[in-house]
Design an enzyme around this catalytic site. Structure first.
Site, short mmCIF file in Angstrom:
data_model
loop_
_atom_site.label_atom_id
_atom_site.label_comp_id
_atom_site.label_asym_id
_atom_site.label_seq_id
_atom_site.Cartn_x
_atom_site.Cartn_y
_atom_site.Cartn_z
N LYS A 21 7.24 51.39 46.85
CA LYS A 21 8.51 51.24 47.57
C LYS A 21 8.48 51.97 48.91
O LYS A 21 9.37 51.81 49.75
CB LYS A 21 9.68 51.73 46.71
CG LYS A 21 9.91 50.87 45.46
CD LYS A 21 11.03 51.45 44.60
CE LYS A 21 11.18 50.76 43.25
NZ LYS A 21 11.87 49.47 43.32
N THR A 46 17.39 44.35 44.09
CA THR A 46 18.77 43.91 44.00
C THR A 46 19.66 44.82 44.85
O THR A 46 20.75 44.43 45.26
CB THR A 46 19.28 43.92 42.55
OG1 THR A 46 18.88 45.14 41.92
CG2 THR A 46 18.72 42.75 41.77
N HIS A 84 9.47 41.01 35.36
CA HIS A 84 10.10 41.73 36.47
C HIS A 84 9.12 42.48 37.34
O HIS A 84 9.53 43.21 38.24
CB HIS A 84 11.11 42.75 35.93
CG HIS A 84 12.30 42.14 35.27
ND1 HIS A 84 13.46 41.84 35.94
CD2 HIS A 84 12.49 41.76 33.98
CE1 HIS A 84 14.33 41.31 35.09
NE2 HIS A 84 13.77 41.25 33.90
N LYS A 102 16.78 53.85 45.73
CA LYS A 102 16.05 53.06 44.72
C LYS A 102 15.17 54.04 43.96
O LYS A 102 15.07 55.21 44.35
CB LYS A 102 15.17 52.00 45.39
CG LYS A 102 14.33 52.57 46.55
CD LYS A 102 13.56 51.48 47.28
CE LYS A 102 14.38 50.66 48.24
NZ LYS A 102 14.66 49.32 47.73
N ARG A 103 14.56 53.62 42.87
CA ARG A 103 13.64 54.53 42.21
C ARG A 103 12.52 54.96 43.14
O ARG A 103 12.18 54.27 44.08
CB ARG A 103 13.05 53.86 40.95
CG ARG A 103 14.00 53.83 39.78
CD ARG A 103 14.40 55.24 39.35
NE ARG A 103 13.28 55.92 38.71
CZ ARG A 103 13.19 56.13 37.40
NH1 ARG A 103 14.16 55.77 36.59
NH2 ARG A 103 12.14 56.74 36.90
C1 26Q Z 1 7.21 49.82 29.92
C2 26Q Z 1 6.52 50.33 28.85
C3 26Q Z 1 6.73 51.61 28.41
C4 26Q Z 1 7.68 52.39 29.07
C5 26Q Z 1 8.38 51.88 30.14
C6 26Q Z 1 8.14 50.60 30.58
C7 26Q Z 1 8.91 50.05 31.72
C8 26Q Z 1 10.22 50.43 31.91
C9 26Q Z 1 10.96 49.92 32.96
C10 26Q Z 1 8.35 49.15 32.61
C11 26Q Z 1 9.10 48.65 33.67
C12 26Q Z 1 10.41 49.02 33.85
C13 26Q Z 1 11.28 48.54 34.91
C14 26Q Z 1 11.00 47.56 35.75
C15 26Q Z 1 11.96 47.17 36.79
O1 26Q Z 1 13.04 47.73 36.91
N1 26Q Z 1 11.62 46.18 37.61
C16 26Q Z 1 12.52 45.75 38.67
O2 26Q Z 1 13.31 44.68 38.16
C17 26Q Z 1 14.32 44.30 39.09
C18 26Q Z 1 15.20 43.26 38.42
O3 26Q Z 1 14.51 42.07 38.28
C19 26Q Z 1 13.69 43.80 40.38
O4 26Q Z 1 14.72 43.52 41.29
C20 26Q Z 1 12.75 44.86 40.96
O5 26Q Z 1 12.06 44.32 42.07
C21 26Q Z 1 11.76 45.30 39.90
O6 26Q Z 1 10.98 46.37 40.39
#
Ligand code: 26Q
Length: 768
Positions: free
Chosen positions: A514, A616, A330, A508-509
């Site tokens: 972003k 999304t 992702h 969004k976050r």
């Molecule tokens: C990893 C390791 C330790 C702690 C946290 C994490 C972690 C947590 C959440 C790493 C990444 C995330 C989230 C990523 C995310 O939300 N990505 C988004 O995914 C969406 C669905 O595919 C996409 O539409 C977005 O573009 C993308 O940013």
């Protein structure tokens, strides 16, 4: 679902008696909510039981996050009893909408977690046997409040309202073993109702408990060699969701969470598979597992470990794992790619680490070049590499993203295994994101083309010939949605937004890539323009933000403070506030999103090209008839393909351009020849805003100085952003503009999560 008002109210009454010692007349809001929900659960049980027993291959969607949002309205809608329950409650003087106060289940951070929720709903609605497996965090994503413009975090006690939609299934409890403690894992199952089709899938969330307090008999049979059990730490594992989005934190507790969820899920699945008398070698014929990013990737060595305990050889176990696992990436942001320290991992999970080493050894045996392909190297375990090596399929989440994975991020792997890589463009469920959040617009569409689009979103294309005809309805409904949102914002934030203003929305976050900061700069550009009299007749516009920053993400929090200061300046300025308002809404969540996406006139999707895997939110706005103001990034590219670039507002550097300039880029070349931009930047350091903690100064430095000034090309894209944003605001109000908005809605068919899960099933899972 059949519905009988009298029986339903009787059920509610009886549940109130038994669980709350009250009746319909005396029940409070919380009691009524629980009883109504449980009454629905009673009715739905037979269908749930039947779905569980359905034969055929199933897929397990393994994810550390499920951002479900509020369940009650969605469940009633999907069961086809929304109006009936509303009517039944009205007949006893109760209003269904009172349950809008019920907490969102925010067991996720952002896009990745919400995607998992949409996929569960869509799979059930398209009759695909997909079950979610995750963690039942005691506290979900923090609640956000602003104090003096700074973000403050508070605990999210999502169980405050009770959890009537879950069932604790104690008979499926199992023990998860770490080197220093054994933990009891107890599943809570949530039904996932398909849209009016009788299908019910399951979301199984594991909760951690001390073994000792549970069942000694079970404990003894499973353990044999009793050792000290850590009572105190047990519940801690599921205490709280890590609030990071697109950044990795290397905390041991996070590693425990990940192992806890995959070990419990796989133990449970293998145990049932064996109990059914089946040969473990045939596991991939009955199950496959989708790994939602690397967070559940320990499932791979854990399955191998379990199978070896069952007497299989490493290679046998490896083949089964290879047949069962698939991996979705992702993000290409380097800081989000998971890596774990070998010492930490091997210390906590020695026998799991052994299997990881087995995979590394297997990789070498298969003749892959150790320098280009590795799972363990330099004391670090690379989770994405482990996932790619063992999985059958690896997918990105939008065309442009998958191409970047192939040509850059995982180029070596793609050259070695081209057939492994597939694209599955993300999608959203049209039930929550149009039917439920924008019922009036849905009704107008029904009136023109019938209801087929509810489950076949491509049919929205047949609305195109009616665009002129429904334009007045569309405008009216958008206007009403804006009015409702304005009232809600007034109530929650205390900020007045005139409903006739253009609603420009970025939700969004909060992340530097972003580029909420770019949006903020544009607001100051307009502010100065209006203030100085350079811009006359500015189209009245409300700039609306919603975003949570990870608590430890300094720059993200600085951007929130900056925008809150801008809001204070603009809204408090008598001249300018006639045509401009700025509001950063607090505690943006799924339910807030539902209200915002149906009331927006412009959807801000302005990430640096190449950095947003898909997005999304962009799809949610589109589906509600909103033009995109965005870069050629993520799914924006496909939105333009579907809806026409001429119907959206595209600006900025492309991926190729970003790659070409990023190494030689110096923002000062631009700042020096753009007095306007330098004036805006200076507000960060010249006392325009209060900055007692010095965060704005640091923001200034992140753009103008340091090792990599303006990493995300805010200055580079500034001029083009202003140009296109101005065009959008000028176009607003014309019939042309509303037509563009509607044409986006008509073209949103591709972005149904029903299509996405069907793609997954056809290309990867082969289920249903
Ligand atoms: C990893 C390791 C330790 C702690 C946290 C994490 C972690 C947590 C959440 C790493 C990444 C995330 C989230 C990523 C995310 O939300 N990505 C988004 O995914 C969406 C669905 O595919 C996409 O539409 C977005 O573009 C993308 O940013």
């Amino acid at each position: 679902m059949k519905f009988n008002r009298k029986e339903f109210l009787q059920d509610v009454e009886r549940i109130l008696h038994a669980d709350f010692k009250c009746d319909l007349k005396s029940a409070g809001k919380k009691e009524l909510y629980n009883a109504v929900s449980k009454a629905v659960m009673l009715e739905a049980y037979p269908a749930w039981a039947a779905s569980k027993e359905a034969a055929g291959k199933r897929c397990g969607y393994f994810s550390a996050e499920f951002l479900m949002g509020r369940a009650i309205f969605n469940n009633l809608l999907n069961l086809g009893i929304l109006e009936e329950v509303k009517g039944a409650l009205a007949s006893v003087g109760e209003d269904l909408s009172q349950f809008e106060e019920v907490e969102d289940a925010a067991l996720g951070n952002g896009g990745l977690g919400r995607l998992a929720a949409c996929y569960l709903e869509s799979a059930a609605s398209t009759n695909l046997p997909l079950d979610g497996y995750g963690i039942r965090y005691r506290y979900g994503l923090f609640r956000q409040v602003f104090e003096d413009g700074y973000q403050k975090e508070e605990g999210d006690d999502w169980l405050r309202w009770g959890d009537p939609w879950s069932v604790r299934v104690e008979r499926d409890a199992c023990i998860v073993r770490f080197s220093d403690m054994d933990i009891l894992a107890v599943p809570y199952d949530m039904p996932i109702f398909g849209y009016k089709n009788g299908v019910v899938n399951t979301l199984r969330l594991w909760s951690s408990e001390p073994v000792r307090a549970f069942d000694f008999e079970l404990f003894d049979t499973m353990k044999g060699d009793s050792k000290a059990v850590d009572n105190f730490n047990a519940t801690k594992i599921c205490d709280v969701l890590y609030p990071n989005d697109n950044t990795m934190v290397g905390k041991l507790l996070r590693l425990r969470q990940q192992y806890f969820m995959v070990s419990a899920s796989l133990q449970d699945i293998v145990r049932k598979f064996k109990a059914a008398g089946k040969d473990l070698h045939t596991l991939p014929e009955a199950y496959c597992f989708q790994l939602n990013d690397t967070h559940p990737v320990l499932a791979i060595p854990e399955l191998i470990r379990i199978l070896r305990c069952e007497g299989l050889s490493f290679d046998e176990a490896f083949e089964i794992a290879r047949g069962a696992f698939n991996f979705t990436n992702h993000t290409i942001m380097a800081e989000a790619l998971e890596r774990w320290d070998v010492l930490a991992l091997s210390d906590l999970l020695p026998s799991v680490y052994e299997q990881i080493l087995g995979c590394q050894e297997r990789l070498e045996r298969e003749g892959l070049d150790r320098d280009r392909f590795f799972i363990v190297r330099d004391g670090t375990v690379h989770m994405a590499n482990l996932a790619i090596f063992v999985s059958s399929k690896v997918n990105g989440v939008a065309e442009i993203h998958t191409n970047i994975l192939k040509t850059e991020t995982f180029r070596n792997w793609y050259e070695q295994y081209p057939e492994k890589f597939v694209n599955i463009t993300n999608g959203i469920t049209p039930r929550r994101w149009l039917l439920l959040n924008n019922p009036e617009l849905a009704k107008v569409i029904d009136g023109k083309i019938g209801e087929g689009w509810h489950t076949d979103l491509k049919q929205l294309a047949s609305l195109r010939p009616f665009v002129d005809e429904i334009l007045p309805d569309f405008k009216r409904i958008k206007g009403e949605n804006k009015q409702k949102l304005a009232a809600y914002i007034k109530e929650r934030e205390g900020v007045d937004i005139p409903p006739h203003f253009i609603f420009d929305v970025q939700i969004k976050r909060l992340h530097e890539y972003k580029r909420q900061l770019l949006n903020a700069f544009s607001i100051l550009h307009f502010y100065f323009g209006v203030k100085d009299g350079r811009i006359t007749d500015f189209p009245p516009t409300a700039f609306i933000f919603g975003a949570k920053a990870a608590p430890g993400y300094y720059m993200a929090k600085a951007v929130i403070k900056f925008i809150n200061e801008i809001a204070k300046l603009v809204n408090g300025d008598e001249d300018v506030s006639k045509v401009m308002r700025v509001v950063f809404v607090q505690d943006y969540d799924v339910s807030y999103a539902e209200k915002l996406v149906c009331a927006a006139d412009a959807s801000e999707q302005i990430s640096t090209a190449g950095m947003e895997a898909s997005g999304t939110g962009n799809m949610k706005f589109m589906l509600n008839g909103t033009v995109t103001l965005g870069t050629m990034d993520g799914a924006n590219v496909e939105i333009c393909e579907e809806a026409g670039r001429e119907n959206n507002y595209i600006f900025g550097a492309t991926v190729d351009e970003v790659n070409a300039v990023k190494h030689s880029y110096n923002p000062w070349d631009i700042i020096n020849r753009t007095p306007e931009l330098s004036r805006i930047l200076n507000t960060l350091v010249d006392g325009t805003f209060s900055d007692e903690r010095g965060v704005l100064k640091r923001l200034y430095e992140s753009i103008t100085g340091g090792y990599e000034p303006d990493r995300y090309l805010v200055c580079y894209d500034f001029a083009d952003y202003i140009r296109v944003k101005e065009a959008l605001l000028r176009d607003y109000g014309s019939d042309e503009f509303f037509k563009k908005s509607l044409l986006n809605l008509c073209a949103a068919g591709k972005f149904s999560a029903d299509r996405s899960v069907r793609d997954y099933s056809d290309l990867i899972w082969h289920i249903g």
